[in-house]
Design a protein around this motif. Structure first.
Motif, PDB file in Angstrom:
ATOM      1  N   LYS A 293       0.843  -1.206   0.000  1.00 51.71           N
ATOM      2  CA  LYS A 293       0.000   0.000   0.000  1.00 51.71           C
ATOM      3  C   LYS A 293       0.876   1.253   0.000  1.00 51.71           C
ATOM      4  N   PRO A 294       0.862   2.036  -1.077  1.00 54.02           N
ATOM      5  CA  PRO A 294       1.687   3.253  -1.136  1.00 54.02           C
ATOM      6  C   PRO A 294       1.184   4.319  -0.157  1.00 54.02           C
ATOM      7  N   VAL A 295       1.964   5.364   0.010  1.00 50.91           N
ATOM      8  CA  VAL A 295       1.541   6.502   0.835  1.00 50.91           C
ATOM      9  C   VAL A 295       0.661   7.426  -0.007  1.00 50.91           C
ATOM     10  N   ILE A 296       1.158   7.735  -1.199  1.00 52.08           N
ATOM     11  CA  ILE A 296       0.348   8.531  -2.134  1.00 52.08           C
ATOM     12  C   ILE A 296       0.500   7.931  -3.533  1.00 52.08           C
ATOM     13  N   ILE A 297      -0.453   8.261  -4.407  1.00 50.69           N
ATOM     14  CA  ILE A 297      -0.293   7.926  -5.824  1.00 50.69           C
ATOM     15  C   ILE A 297      -0.615   9.192  -6.636  1.00 50.69           C
ATOM     16  N   HIS A 298       0.317   9.534  -7.505  1.00 49.75           N
ATOM     17  CA  HIS A 298       0.188  10.763  -8.296  1.00 49.75           C
ATOM     18  C   HIS A 298      -0.092  10.383  -9.745  1.00 49.75           C
ATOM     19  N   ILE A 299      -1.232  10.808 -10.266  1.00 51.91           N
ATOM     20  CA  ILE A 299      -1.560  10.491 -11.667  1.00 51.91           C
ATOM     21  C   ILE A 299      -0.905  11.559 -12.555  1.00 51.91           C
ATOM     22  N   ASN A 300       0.440  11.552 -12.569  1.00 54.82           N
ATOM     23  CA  ASN A 300       1.159  12.606 -13.290  1.00 54.82           C
ATOM     24  C   ASN A 300       1.485  12.208 -14.723  1.00 54.82           C
ATOM     25  N   TYR A 301       1.488  10.901 -15.020  1.00 58.65           N
ATOM     26  CA  TYR A 301       1.920  10.448 -16.346  1.00 58.65           C
ATOM     27  C   TYR A 301       0.749  10.269 -17.312  1.00 58.65           C
ATOM     28  N   HIS A 302      -0.466  10.554 -16.865  1.00 53.12           N
ATOM     29  CA  HIS A 302      -1.631  10.245 -17.699  1.00 53.12           C
ATOM     30  C   HIS A 302      -2.607  11.416 -17.759  1.00 53.12           C
ATOM     31  N   PRO A 303      -3.097  11.735 -18.958  1.00 54.36           N
ATOM     32  CA  PRO A 303      -4.009  12.877 -19.093  1.00 54.36           C
ATOM     33  C   PRO A 303      -5.440  12.573 -18.621  1.00 54.36           C
ATOM     34  N   ASP A 304      -5.828  11.289 -18.639  1.00 59.64           N
ATOM     35  CA  ASP A 304      -7.179  10.936 -18.163  1.00 59.64           C
ATOM     36  C   ASP A 304      -7.119  10.771 -16.641  1.00 59.64           C
TER      37      ASP A 304
END
Ligand code: NAG
Ligand code: NAG
Length: 435
Positions: A396-407
């Motif tokens: 389980k990560p601490v955070i997840i950043h949707i930085n690589y995807h435009p959707d």
């Protein structure tokens, strides 16, 4: 050298006078003429010959002028030429001395500057310990809090921050849906020190009616128009201007973009030993933490392998800044460049952090730490690697950043379904990259 040449010239001049001796009247007339000439030359050394040379007032030059009056025109010209050559040499010599003095001054000032900084940082001059025991400073002292820069913000931070630390998010109405999703994860992860910097009234209203701490800046034309109408990148550049006051007030800031899901409290996972602690765009040990990339140039033969230092950029959408001088200098340098040129804030952020000092350029000296790329996970790591790996999937990560995807929004929702609701196939329908 000058003196020797002059003596020789004087001798020539007197020999010339001897050769026109036959008629005594003429001699007397010439004698009177020479005498008059000498007297005038003595009284008005600058009256007959003008020169721009700064040395024209020195004794030996006036003497030379006197001697030239005794001679015939081309002889005089030669003497003058010789004098001018001598003066040029002297000038060059003086210029060299000036250059050397300027260099000495520059070095002295550099030394003073470095010494002062060391004094401030260390207080005392240490002796180096034995082999293996020395360790340089990476944890710089924090600045003294200055409430006067923004008393209203100081009051808000006093209420919101925990141990003088807080998450700061900038948002305008364009990103409201993502903000709402993020706030839901903040509440689920039970993170109290979370503050939204509202860039317009709609977001301020949303926060107030949803029990989210909010700060709205005093009106500022330049900042406000970007804040209200700016796209993703423009708003992203604003944070470097806005964060400064937070640090001046003595708070550590964990800056977060809105396209980030919080699964655990990030403050339980920081090291706090560096000016800048940032998530990375890297996707494995090498790209995230740095490696020696060998470039091959066959034509160089024996030296064909050029070693290069590589690291994937830090993500300027999620980083932790301690309130230190290097951190504030970083913000200033990035904000200054973004104000003057239309650049991508993340590129500038990394250039300022990583390029060393070199001729005509003084690099930033901030200490840096790359966050664990599985704990502070970017969406490339998630969609290319983790979701396909049975072991990594369980972590389980601490955070997840949707930085690589435009959707962004659908992927954020899928991340929530997978990690919070336990829906095992929630991530499966997405392609690795955008298509
Ligand atoms: C608002 O948040 C604070 C702490 O963040 C909490 O103590 C309070 O109960 C919340 N109020 C509501 C109405 O949710
Ligand atoms: C990456 O580095 C960690 C320690 O930093 C190590 O435990 C791990 O095995 C490394 N992974 C690979 C694929 O080399």
């Amino acid at each position: 050298m000058m003196a020797g040449r002059r003596d020789r010239l004087m001798k020539n001049a007197s020999n010339n006078n001897m050769s026109i001796n036959p008629r005594s009247r003429i001699i007397i007339a010439i004698g009177i003429g020479i005498l008059m000439g000498c007297i005038f030359a003595f009284l008005y050394p600058h009256g007959f010959f003008h020169t721009n040379s700064p040395l024209s007032t020195t004794d030996h030059f006036s003497n030379s002028q006197t001697s030239t009056l005794d001679c015939e025109p081309d002889e005089r010209a030669n003497i003058l030429k010789a004098d001018i050559m001598g003066l040029k040499e002297k000038n060059a010599e003086l210029r060299k001395q000036v250059r050397e003095l300027q260099e000495k001054l520059r070095l002295a000032e550099q030394g003073k500057d470095t010494a002062q900084k060391q004094f401030l940082a260390l207080g005392a001059q240490p002796k180096a310990g034995p082999f293996g025991t020395v360790k340089s400073l990476r944890t710089n002292p924090t600045v003294a809090p200055d409430e006067s820069v923004n008393p209203r913000l100081a009051k808000i931070l006093q209420e919101v921050a925990v141990r003088k630390e807080l998450i700061v998010v900038l948002a305008n109405a364009y990103v409201r849906e993502m903000l709402e999703l993020q706030v839901s994860t903040i509440k689920k992860a039970d993170i109290p020190n979370y503050l939204v910097v509202a860039l317009d009234e709609e977001i301020a209203e949303y926060c107030k009616s949803n029990n989210v701490s909010v700060y709205m800046r005093d009106p500022d034309k330049g900042v406000d128009s970007i804040g209200r109408n700016g796209g993703n990148h423009a708003v992203s550049g604003l944070k470097f201007r806005i964060l400064r006051e937070f640090l001046q007030l003595g708070y550590s800031v964990l800056l977060s973009d809105v396209d980030i899901i919080f699964l655990q409290n990030p403050f339980d996972h920081l090291y706090r030993d560096s000016d800048v602690e940032s998530m990375t765009d890297g996707h494995n040990n090498m790209t995230a933490y740095g490696y020696n990339d060998v470039f091959d140039e066959l034509a160089m033969g024996w030296a064909r392998y050029a070693h290069t230092m590589r690291i994937w950029v830090y993500n300027s959408g999620f980083f932790f800044l301690r309130p230190t001088i290097p951190s504030i200098e970083l913000l200033d340098r990035v904000a200054d460049r973004l104000a003057k040129q239309n650049l991508w804030d993340q590129a500038v952020f990394n250039e300022e952090l990583f390029f060393p000092s070199h001729p005509e350029y003084e690099g930033l000296h901030a200490s840096r730490r790359t966050m664990d790329f599985y704990s502070f996970m970017n969406s490339k790591v998630l969609f290319k690697t983790v979701r396909k790996d049975a072991n990594l999937k369980k972590f389980k990560p601490v955070i997840i950043h949707i930085n690589y995807h435009p959707d962004k929004l659908p992927r954020m929702k899928a991340v929530l379904e997978y990690y919070v609701d336990g829906k095992q196939d929630a991530l499966d329908s997405f392609p690795d990259g955008s298509q």
